[in-house]
Motif scaffolding. Structure first.
Motif, short mmCIF file in Angstrom:
data_model
loop_
_atom_site.label_atom_id
_atom_site.label_comp_id
_atom_site.label_asym_id
_atom_site.label_seq_id
_atom_site.Cartn_x
_atom_site.Cartn_y
_atom_site.Cartn_z
N UNK A 186 44.26 24.72 20.60
CA UNK A 186 44.19 23.45 19.88
C UNK A 186 42.83 23.33 19.19
N UNK A 187 42.67 22.27 18.39
CA UNK A 187 41.41 22.06 17.68
C UNK A 187 40.59 20.92 18.25
N UNK A 188 41.21 20.06 19.05
CA UNK A 188 40.51 18.88 19.55
C UNK A 188 40.52 17.74 18.54
N UNK A 189 41.33 17.87 17.48
CA UNK A 189 41.51 16.78 16.53
C UNK A 189 42.82 16.07 16.87
N UNK A 190 42.71 14.91 17.46
CA UNK A 190 43.88 14.16 17.91
C UNK A 190 44.72 13.76 16.70
N UNK A 191 46.02 14.09 16.76
CA UNK A 191 46.91 13.79 15.63
C UNK A 191 47.50 12.40 15.73
N UNK A 192 47.79 11.97 16.94
CA UNK A 192 48.44 10.69 17.14
C UNK A 192 48.29 10.30 18.61
N UNK A 193 48.77 9.13 18.92
CA UNK A 193 48.80 8.70 20.32
C UNK A 193 50.25 8.50 20.73
N UNK A 194 50.48 8.59 22.02
CA UNK A 194 51.81 8.36 22.56
C UNK A 194 51.73 7.36 23.69
N UNK A 195 52.85 6.70 23.95
CA UNK A 195 52.90 5.71 25.03
C UNK A 195 53.82 6.20 26.13
N UNK A 196 53.37 6.08 27.37
CA UNK A 196 54.19 6.48 28.51
C UNK A 196 55.34 5.47 28.66
N UNK A 197 56.58 5.99 28.61
CA UNK A 197 57.74 5.12 28.78
C UNK A 197 58.44 5.37 30.11
N UNK A 198 58.13 6.48 30.76
CA UNK A 198 58.71 6.75 32.08
C UNK A 198 57.92 7.84 32.79
N UNK A 199 57.80 7.68 34.10
CA UNK A 199 57.22 8.68 34.99
C UNK A 199 58.19 8.81 36.15
N UNK A 200 58.88 9.93 36.23
CA UNK A 200 59.89 10.10 37.28
C UNK A 200 59.49 11.25 38.19
N UNK A 201 59.46 11.01 39.51
CA UNK A 201 59.16 12.11 40.44
C UNK A 201 60.16 13.24 40.25
N UNK A 202 59.66 14.46 40.26
CA UNK A 202 60.50 15.64 40.07
C UNK A 202 59.87 16.79 40.85
N UNK A 203 60.47 17.18 41.95
CA UNK A 203 59.88 18.20 42.80
C UNK A 203 58.53 17.72 43.27
N UNK A 204 57.52 18.60 43.28
CA UNK A 204 56.18 18.17 43.68
C UNK A 204 55.40 17.50 42.55
N UNK A 205 56.01 17.40 41.37
CA UNK A 205 55.34 16.81 40.22
C UNK A 205 56.09 15.62 39.67
N UNK A 206 55.98 15.43 38.35
CA UNK A 206 56.66 14.33 37.68
C UNK A 206 57.21 14.81 36.34
#
Length: 196
Positions: A2-22
């Protein structure tokens, strides 16, 4: 990569447990409209793989290790994150080379606002501060920035109004945790010096 130049922002709409992660679901029309399954996207500077796309929502899987070692484990519904698609050969490199592999997290220790401008001081483990130098590069939450001052456990960055408006740094306050990726070249130089 990557370049470290942020292209956009995103909003978290869901966080679902999945195995040991999400499973992390982010709303981002730009990323959803151009990404394909398996693409690498920097989410707050952490390289994640696209596992699903539906309309304006892109899904990623974040494992237990990723959640522990980055600030992604602190996300909740409505959180905003920085997003960047991976660099393609032939693209202009306006920031610096960023791998998307987070080295550590840092704490925002001090925020000094001066009108629309801002200087921020972060505290970081000493072993990572040794990979930093004044006028060198650092990626904070995926944002390519120039280091101003560096001490044994702290460093500062000066932020222009555009960076504060276009990234999550504008909303950061004292005590917040950010993802840190030190400069790739500094890591190799340090490694060479340690092995001599």
């Amino acid at each position: 990569m990557f370049t470290g130049l942020v292209e956009t922002q995103g909003k978290v709409v869901a966080l679902k447990p999945e195995g040991p992660g999400v499973r992390l679901s982010l709303e981002s029309p730009l990323i959803a409209g151009s990404a394909a399954l398996g693409d690498s996207i920097a989410v707050n500077g952490c390289c994640l793989t696209v596992v699903s796309i539906a309309e304006n929502v892109v899904d990623f899987e974040a494992g237990e290790e990723t959640l522990k070692r980055t600030n992604l484990g602190q996300l909740e519904d409505g959180s905003v994150v920085n997003l960047e698609r991976s660099l393609q050969l032939g693209d202009r490199l306006g920031g610096h080379l960023v791998t998307g592999h987070i080295d550590t997290t840092a704490t925002l220790a001090e925020r000094n606002d001066d009108g629309e401008w801002c200087t921020m001081w972060f505290e970081v483990p000493q072993e990572y501060a040794r990979q930093m130098a004044s006028k060198g590069s650092v990626a904070i939450d995926g944002i390519s920035l120039t280091l101003v001052d560096v001490t044994d456990i702290r460093f500062s960055v000066a932020l222009i109004p555009h960076t504060l408006d276009a990234t999550t740094l504008g909303g950061r306050k004292q005590g917040d945790t950010v993802n840190i990726e030190t400069d790739l070249l500094a890591k190799y130089v340090q490694r060479q010096l340690e092995t001599k």
